[in-house]
Design an enzyme around this catalytic site. Structure first.
Site, PDB file in Angstrom:
ATOM      1  N   GLY A   1      21.948  25.711 -40.015  1.00  0.00           N
ATOM      2  CA  GLY A   1      21.666  26.473 -38.898  1.00  0.00           C
ATOM      3  C   GLY A   1      20.875  28.026 -39.513  1.00  0.00           C
ATOM      4  N   ALA A   2      20.013  28.370 -38.738  1.00  0.00           N
ATOM      5  CA  ALA A   2      19.302  29.528 -39.052  1.00  0.00           C
ATOM      6  C   ALA A   2      19.334  30.503 -37.908  1.00  0.00           C
ATOM      7  CB  ALA A   2      17.979  29.257 -39.494  1.00  0.00           C
TER       8      ALA A   2
ATOM      9  N   ASN B   1      34.207  31.153 -36.234  1.00  0.00           N
ATOM     10  CA  ASN B   1      35.325  31.638 -35.948  1.00  0.00           C
ATOM     11  C   ASN B   1      36.702  30.514 -35.901  1.00  0.00           C
ATOM     12  OD1 ASN B   1      34.076  34.228 -35.688  1.00  0.00           O
ATOM     13  ND2 ASN B   1      33.237  33.629 -33.708  1.00  0.00           N
TER      14      ASN B   1
ATOM     15  N   LYS C   1      41.254  37.339 -39.220  1.00  0.00           N
ATOM     16  CA  LYS C   1      39.902  37.538 -38.295  1.00  0.00           C
ATOM     17  C   LYS C   1      40.082  36.781 -37.068  1.00  0.00           C
ATOM     18  CE  LYS C   1      35.826  37.150 -37.233  1.00  0.00           C
ATOM     19  NZ  LYS C   1      34.592  36.326 -37.979  1.00  0.00           N
TER      20      LYS C   1
ATOM     21  N   GLU D   1      32.948  29.172 -26.896  1.00  0.00           N
ATOM     22  CA  GLU D   1      33.785  28.650 -27.987  1.00  0.00           C
ATOM     23  C   GLU D   1      35.207  28.899 -27.356  1.00  0.00           C
ATOM     24  OE1 GLU D   1      31.948  28.419 -32.309  1.00  0.00           O
ATOM     25  OE2 GLU D   1      32.491  30.746 -31.684  1.00  0.00           O
TER      26      GLU D   1
END
Length: 309
Positions: free
Chosen positions: A7-8, A103, A186, A269
């Site tokens: 991915g970018a 995440n 996190k 998400e």
């Protein structure tokens, strides 16, 4: 060291770009539309820490021959995880190390099942970034940091080697001796931040300055922390206090990536973050009323998005 970045987008584009800026051998594995965009325009970073334009990024599409790669950075969204695992599988060699920057926590089990625990490090990042309409990576947070390490703790030789290769970039990509604790903490912060900003449909400032904003934010954090502790995850006893201090220090315009995705009408998400904790809360009979409201808000959004409303 040869690095493959899946991915970018905001995350992969930013940290992959910063590695390439330093001179690391980076290849981006991207889909057709992004491939064409990057081939025509290059990879452009617009950042408060300094802009960068990689005119000719090394690009691959799924199925193309490439590698072998020493490190694979996963920067996909959780709802693309299975597809992403299939995309990177041909490029995972005997000594390849996978570092997920997703995440949450649920993805770790899937990665271990497919590639083995010995090939998968823990990883996470702290950054506010998005793509603009032209496909440029726009980064706006003071913090732009990636953390990675052995899931069971300590500092291995391979982690030290990766840390050395990643050192000196514009930003931070550092090793941790307790990545499991870092990842769970996190997870707590991003679940709280994404939950409260999407529920209130607001950046941090108005929430923080409203009558019950901080009280509700803390309630959500406490509910999430209770579930995480029930899972016997290694979070600090005072972590909610620390994270409320962090929340207070955020810029007024700070938004979670989930809220930014909602504003663009994109997928979210919710199942991977809030839903995962709710599932475990219900199994253990834990009361999480505000977390339910947050999750239900996300599911209503998904329904409306599916219906085109």
């Amino acid at each position: 060291m040869k690095v493959l970045v899946l991915g970018a987008g905001g995350i992969g584009g930013y940290f992959g770009g910063r590695l390439a800026e330093k001179g690391v051998d980076v290849t981006f594995l991207v889909r057709e539309r992004r491939y064409k965009q990057l081939a025509e325009n290059g990879l452009r970073l617009q950042s408060i820490h300094g802009d960068f334009h990689l005119e000719r990024p090394q690009l691959m599409k799924s199925g193309e021959e490439g590698g072998p790669f020493d490190v694979v950075l996963l920067s996909n969204k959780a709802y693309h995880l299975e597809e992403s695992i299939n995309d990177i599988a041909p490029y995972i060699g005997e000594k390849t190390v996978v570092i997920p920057l997703l995440n949450g926590i649920a993805h770790m089990e899937l990665l271990w099942e497919r590639f083995g625990r010995e090939r998968v490090l823990g990883g996470l990042c702290f950054i506010e970034t998005t793509l603009n309409a032209d496909g440029d990576v726009v980064q706006t947070s003071a913090t732009h940091e990636t953390v990675f390490g052995e899931w069971e703790g300590g500092l291995s030789e391979r982690v030290e080697q990766i840390a050395e290769a990643f050192s000196g970039i514009n930003g931070s990509m550092r090793a941790s001796t307790n990545i499991q604790r870092d990842a769970w903490q996190k997870y707590l912060f991003i679940t709280t931040m994404s939950g409260i900003t999407t529920l209130m449909n607001s950046a941090v400032g108005p929430i923080r300055d409203s009558l019950y904003g901080m009280e509700l934010t803390r309630q959500l954090a406490e509910e999430c922390a209770a579930v995480i502790r029930a899972l016997e995850a290694p979070i600090r006893p005072d972590i909610v206090d620390k994270q409320m201090e962090t929340f207070q220090k955020q810029g007024a315009a700070m938004k979670s990536s989930m809220l930014r995705d909602m504003e663009k009408g994109l997928a979210v998400e919710g199942d991977h973050l809030q839903g995962y904790l709710l599932e475990h809360a219900e199994k253990r009979g834990l009361s999480t009323p505000l977390l339910k409201v947050v999750y239900n808000n996300l599911k209503v959004y998904e329904q409306k998005r599916s219906a085109g409303k």
